[in-house]
Write a protein that holds these residues in place. Sequence first.
Motif, PDB file in Angstrom:
ATOM      1  N   LEU A  28       7.737 -53.201  25.793  1.00 46.07           N
ATOM      2  CA  LEU A  28       8.476 -52.114  25.159  1.00 46.07           C
ATOM      3  C   LEU A  28       9.148 -52.633  23.888  1.00 46.07           C
ATOM      4  O   LEU A  28       9.421 -53.829  23.772  1.00 46.07           O
ATOM      5  N   ARG A  29       9.423 -51.731  22.960  1.00 49.15           N
ATOM      6  CA  ARG A  29      10.188 -52.067  21.753  1.00 49.15           C
ATOM      7  C   ARG A  29      11.517 -51.333  21.847  1.00 49.15           C
ATOM      8  O   ARG A  29      11.553 -50.124  22.064  1.00 49.15           O
ATOM      9  N   ASP A  30      12.610 -52.080  21.695  1.00 48.17           N
ATOM     10  CA  ASP A  30      13.913 -51.422  21.704  1.00 48.17           C
ATOM     11  C   ASP A  30      14.160 -50.773  20.336  1.00 48.17           C
ATOM     12  O   ASP A  30      13.405 -51.015  19.385  1.00 48.17           O
ATOM     13  N   TYR A  34      15.926 -51.446  18.051  1.00 55.30           N
ATOM     14  CA  TYR A  34      16.363 -52.388  17.020  1.00 55.30           C
ATOM     15  C   TYR A  34      15.255 -53.340  16.601  1.00 55.30           C
ATOM     16  O   TYR A  34      15.482 -54.294  15.876  1.00 55.30           O
ATOM     17  N   GLY A  35      14.015 -53.092  17.074  1.00 56.83           N
ATOM     18  CA  GLY A  35      12.867 -53.856  16.639  1.00 56.83           C
ATOM     19  C   GLY A  35      12.463 -55.007  17.534  1.00 56.83           C
ATOM     20  O   GLY A  35      11.448 -55.642  17.293  1.00 56.83           O
ATOM     21  N   HIS A  36      13.237 -55.309  18.574  1.00 58.63           N
ATOM     22  CA  HIS A  36      12.892 -56.415  19.463  1.00 58.63           C
ATOM     23  C   HIS A  36      11.941 -55.937  20.553  1.00 58.63           C
ATOM     24  O   HIS A  36      12.057 -54.822  21.053  1.00 58.63           O
ATOM     25  N   GLN A  37      10.999 -56.816  20.918  1.00 59.25           N
ATOM     26  CA  GLN A  37      10.039 -56.494  21.960  1.00 59.25           C
ATOM     27  C   GLN A  37      10.470 -57.125  23.279  1.00 59.25           C
ATOM     28  O   GLN A  37      10.973 -58.248  23.293  1.00 59.25           O
ATOM     29  N   TRP A  38      10.264 -56.376  24.351  1.00 57.64           N
ATOM     30  CA  TRP A  38      10.639 -56.806  25.697  1.00 57.64           C
ATOM     31  C   TRP A  38       9.412 -56.752  26.590  1.00 57.64           C
ATOM     32  O   TRP A  38       8.822 -55.693  26.775  1.00 57.64           O
ATOM     33  N   LEU A  39       9.012 -57.898  27.132  1.00 49.47           N
ATOM     34  CA  LEU A  39       7.932 -57.978  28.103  1.00 49.47           C
ATOM     35  C   LEU A  39       8.583 -57.824  29.476  1.00 49.47           C
ATOM     36  O   LEU A  39       9.323 -58.700  29.918  1.00 49.47           O
ATOM     37  N   ILE A  40       8.337 -56.695  30.127  1.00 55.59           N
ATOM     38  CA  ILE A  40       8.900 -56.412  31.444  1.00 55.59           C
ATOM     39  C   ILE A  40       7.845 -56.808  32.469  1.00 55.59           C
ATOM     40  O   ILE A  40       6.730 -56.289  32.443  1.00 55.59           O
ATOM     41  N   SER A  41       8.184 -57.734  33.372  1.00 51.08           N
ATOM     42  CA  SER A  41       7.185 -58.305  34.266  1.00 51.08           C
ATOM     43  C   SER A  41       7.699 -58.370  35.701  1.00 51.08           C
ATOM     44  O   SER A  41       8.833 -58.762  35.941  1.00 51.08           O
ATOM     45  N   THR A  90      10.541 -47.665  23.194  1.00 56.43           N
ATOM     46  CA  THR A  90       9.208 -47.071  23.093  1.00 56.43           C
ATOM     47  C   THR A  90       8.187 -48.039  23.687  1.00 56.43           C
ATOM     48  O   THR A  90       8.411 -49.247  23.741  1.00 56.43           O
ATOM     49  N   VAL A  91       7.059 -47.501  24.108  1.00 57.92           N
ATOM     50  CA  VAL A  91       6.013 -48.294  24.749  1.00 57.92           C
ATOM     51  C   VAL A  91       5.118 -48.939  23.687  1.00 57.92           C
ATOM     52  O   VAL A  91       4.643 -48.261  22.777  1.00 57.92           O
ATOM     53  N   ILE A  92       4.906 -50.237  23.823  1.00 57.22           N
ATOM     54  CA  ILE A  92       3.906 -50.943  23.026  1.00 57.22           C
ATOM     55  C   ILE A  92       2.648 -51.100  23.869  1.00 57.22           C
ATOM     56  O   ILE A  92       1.562 -50.717  23.460  1.00 57.22           O
ATOM     57  N   PHE A  93       2.814 -51.681  25.066  1.00 58.56           N
ATOM     58  CA  PHE A  93       1.736 -51.797  26.054  1.00 58.56           C
ATOM     59  C   PHE A  93       2.269 -51.221  27.358  1.00 58.56           C
ATOM     60  O   PHE A  93       3.297 -51.678  27.855  1.00 58.56           O
ATOM     61  N   PRO A  94       1.602 -50.214  27.933  1.00 57.32           N
ATOM     62  CA  PRO A  94       2.093 -49.622  29.173  1.00 57.32           C
ATOM     63  C   PRO A  94       2.103 -50.630  30.323  1.00 57.32           C
ATOM     64  O   PRO A  94       1.314 -51.585  30.335  1.00 57.32           O
ATOM     65  N   LEU A  95       2.966 -50.396  31.284  1.00 55.55           N
ATOM     66  CA  LEU A  95       2.986 -51.225  32.488  1.00 55.55           C
ATOM     67  C   LEU A  95       1.645 -51.101  33.194  1.00 55.55           C
ATOM     68  O   LEU A  95       1.111 -50.003  33.339  1.00 55.55           O
ATOM     69  N   ALA A  96       1.115 -52.248  33.611  1.00 58.12           N
ATOM     70  CA  ALA A  96      -0.172 -52.252  34.298  1.00 58.12           C
ATOM     71  C   ALA A  96      -0.290 -53.523  35.128  1.00 58.12           C
ATOM     72  O   ALA A  96       0.392 -54.516  34.868  1.00 58.12           O
ATOM     73  N   ASP A  97      -1.162 -53.494  36.115  1.00 53.83           N
ATOM     74  CA  ASP A  97      -1.482 -54.679  36.900  1.00 53.83           C
ATOM     75  C   ASP A  97      -2.455 -55.509  36.078  1.00 53.83           C
ATOM     76  O   ASP A  97      -3.520 -55.026  35.701  1.00 53.83           O
ATOM     77  N   ALA A 130      11.695 -50.223  33.170  1.00 55.36           N
ATOM     78  CA  ALA A 130      11.037 -49.562  32.042  1.00 55.36           C
ATOM     79  C   ALA A 130      11.547 -48.135  31.889  1.00 55.36           C
ATOM     80  O   ALA A 130      11.801 -47.675  30.771  1.00 55.36           O
ATOM     81  N   GLU A 131      11.722 -47.428  33.000  1.00 53.83           N
ATOM     82  CA  GLU A 131      12.224 -46.057  32.953  1.00 53.83           C
ATOM     83  C   GLU A 131      13.618 -46.006  32.329  1.00 53.83           C
ATOM     84  O   GLU A 131      13.907 -45.146  31.496  1.00 53.83           O
ATOM     85  N   ARG A 132      14.499 -46.944  32.730  1.00 51.97           N
ATOM     86  CA  ARG A 132      15.848 -46.982  32.139  1.00 51.97           C
ATOM     87  C   ARG A 132      15.780 -47.283  30.650  1.00 51.97           C
ATOM     88  O   ARG A 132      16.477 -46.674  29.846  1.00 51.97           O
ATOM     89  N   MET A 133      14.937 -48.234  30.271  1.00 54.99           N
ATOM     90  CA  MET A 133      14.831 -48.594  28.854  1.00 54.99           C
ATOM     91  C   MET A 133      14.278 -47.433  28.033  1.00 54.99           C
ATOM     92  O   MET A 133      14.783 -47.140  26.950  1.00 54.99           O
ATOM     93  N   LEU A 134      13.247 -46.769  28.541  1.00 53.72           N
ATOM     94  CA  LEU A 134      12.677 -45.628  27.832  1.00 53.72           C
ATOM     95  C   LEU A 134      13.692 -44.497  27.720  1.00 53.72           C
ATOM     96  O   LEU A 134      13.813 -43.866  26.667  1.00 53.72           O
ATOM     97  N   GLY A 135      14.444 -44.275  28.783  1.00 51.01           N
ATOM     98  CA  GLY A 135      15.475 -43.241  28.766  1.00 51.01           C
ATOM     99  C   GLY A 135      16.595 -43.537  27.776  1.00 51.01           C
ATOM    100  O   GLY A 135      17.235 -42.624  27.266  1.00 51.01           O
ATOM    101  N   ALA A 136      16.797 -44.804  27.484  1.00 54.87           N
ATOM    102  CA  ALA A 136      17.846 -45.201  26.551  1.00 54.87           C
ATOM    103  C   ALA A 136      17.339 -45.281  25.114  1.00 54.87           C
ATOM    104  O   ALA A 136      18.109 -45.526  24.199  1.00 54.87           O
TER     105      ALA A 136
END
Length: 139
Positions: free
Chosen positions: A112-114, A116-123, A95-102, A86-92
């Motif tokens: 996160l949203r890149d 270009y409009g695509h959403q990425w669920l980082i798990s 943007t955050v849609i839903f913050p990382l959480a347990d 998430a840190e690398r993606m945000l640095g690049a």
Amino acid sequence: MSHITALYPRLVVDGADAALDFYARALDGSVTERFTGPDGRVVHSVVEAGPARFAVKDAGDGDPAPTGDGVPVIMSLDVSDADAVAERMLGAGATVIFPLADHGYGQYAGRLRDPYGHQWLISQRVEELTPEQIQERVG
């Protein structure tokens, strides 16, 4: 008899070369294929990041890029260190849609949203649970 030999997502974007740079930097990956049409648009490319593989192409030829809040696909990316990815993606530029959480069902995740409009669920799996345990915690 026919056999499936591969399944991978194809992301359609406006500005494929910039998107390829973003995905390579954000996911610590590399562009392993890149082909353009006569007009210079990227018609097919492949990004590899660890064992993950996905294609990126410029919009056109009947393939529209997502607009506004439209989400044609959510990329679900299982990783060993969700915070680092998430840190690398945000640095690049993501943007955050839903913050990382347990989430209590064995996953530490966020969306996160890149650029270009695509959403990425980082798990990241943080607890091994049976399907029944997961259902109990989700339901």
